[in-house]
Scaffold this active site. Sequence first.
Site, mmCIF file in Angstrom:
data_model
loop_
_atom_site.group_PDB
_atom_site.id
_atom_site.type_symbol
_atom_site.label_atom_id
_atom_site.label_comp_id
_atom_site.label_asym_id
_atom_site.label_seq_id
_atom_site.Cartn_x
_atom_site.Cartn_y
_atom_site.Cartn_z
ATOM 1 N N HIS A 1 -0.872 0.169 -9.782
ATOM 2 C CA HIS A 1 -1.250 -0.863 -9.143
ATOM 3 C C HIS A 1 -2.414 -2.492 -9.192
ATOM 4 C CE1 HIS A 1 -3.962 -0.946 -5.259
ATOM 5 N NE2 HIS A 1 -3.836 -2.514 -5.062
ATOM 6 N N ARG B 1 1.058 -1.432 -0.144
ATOM 7 C CA ARG B 1 0.202 0.156 -0.205
ATOM 8 C C ARG B 1 0.431 1.119 0.029
ATOM 9 N NH1 ARG B 1 -3.131 -2.820 -1.964
ATOM 10 N NH2 ARG B 1 -5.621 -3.047 -0.176
HETATM 11 C C1 OXD Z 1 -5.294 -5.309 -3.047
HETATM 12 C C2 OXD Z 1 -5.437 -6.155 -4.234
HETATM 13 O O1 OXD Z 1 -5.747 -5.646 -2.138
HETATM 14 O O2 OXD Z 1 -5.281 -5.539 -5.790
HETATM 15 O O3 OXD Z 1 -4.318 -4.265 -3.991
HETATM 16 O O4 OXD Z 1 -5.463 -7.523 -3.832
#
Ligand code: OXD
Length: 306
Positions: free
Chosen positions: A271, A223
């Site tokens: 991400h 994160r």
């Molecule tokens: C997260 C995912 O939790 O992509 O970031 O699963």
Amino acid sequence: MAILYVSYQEDPSRWVAAFQKAVPEHDIRVFPDVGDVEDIKYAFAWHPPHGQLKNLPNLEVIFSLGAGVDTLLSDPDLPDVPVVRMVEPGLTTGMVEYVMLHVLRHHRKMPAYQKLQRRKKWKPLPQKPANEVTVGILGMGVLGRACAKALLQIGFKVCSWSKSHKDMPGIESLAGEEELKRFLKQSEILVCLLPLTDETQGILNADLFNRLPKGACLINPARGGHLVDDDLLEALESGQIAEATLDVFHTEPLPQDHPFWDHPKITVTPHAAAYTQPETGAKAVAKQIKAYERGDGLQHLVKGKY
Ligand code: OXD
């Protein structure tokens, strides 16, 4: 009873089809078309708008679509029901691929070779074998353990740091504040796979960077909140950190004017380290629902006592 799918980030059609196959006995609704709110027994959610889940009077369990649950737990009106994190083979495989790719990329000096190529320079660089390099994994949940196993298989030395000691053959498992220093001292490539909590917020900071071997590399697919951005920029400037690969950020998408975008020592991915796969993800949720309805309880709980 029904399952409510809540996510604006993906096309729900594959998910609806996967759930219809995995749990045909439940109706699948896609937020915001909730229908009769009284029907919803389970929510399957990713970044649900805060305050929405509290409008479901018969909600019994919230399943996170992703591995992380921070965006669920940050809802001040989150109903007081169990929250289950996503654990499914597609997501785990994706994270193993990402971590292996970037560990190997740093280990095999790909950023340096790419720079040399752009200058048309033929220059073999010194190379240590994997068994002389230690990869440190922060966080030994399902993803951390799977990555550790894969790294061991190709010969890296692996050490881990987590809340409590883990028993994994071939891995030095360290835990707690005191052992964090010992862990960091040997982590030449540091991979963060911690959940984001009050204790881990900002853990990737100047103090931590200064405890790593000089020239360490950082990989963060956990994160953005784990990282103090300015501290990383300073550590890159001083050479304390040689390179970083970042998949997650304080603000996503990463703002256009953020210095990470064109920093020569930072690789940015959007991400995208690992995705929950609809077929295997719906199967994992279906298995949990079936166990729950038989009274056998839920696994991978983050909140609640079931
Ligand atoms: C997260 C995912 O939790 O992509 O970031 O699963």
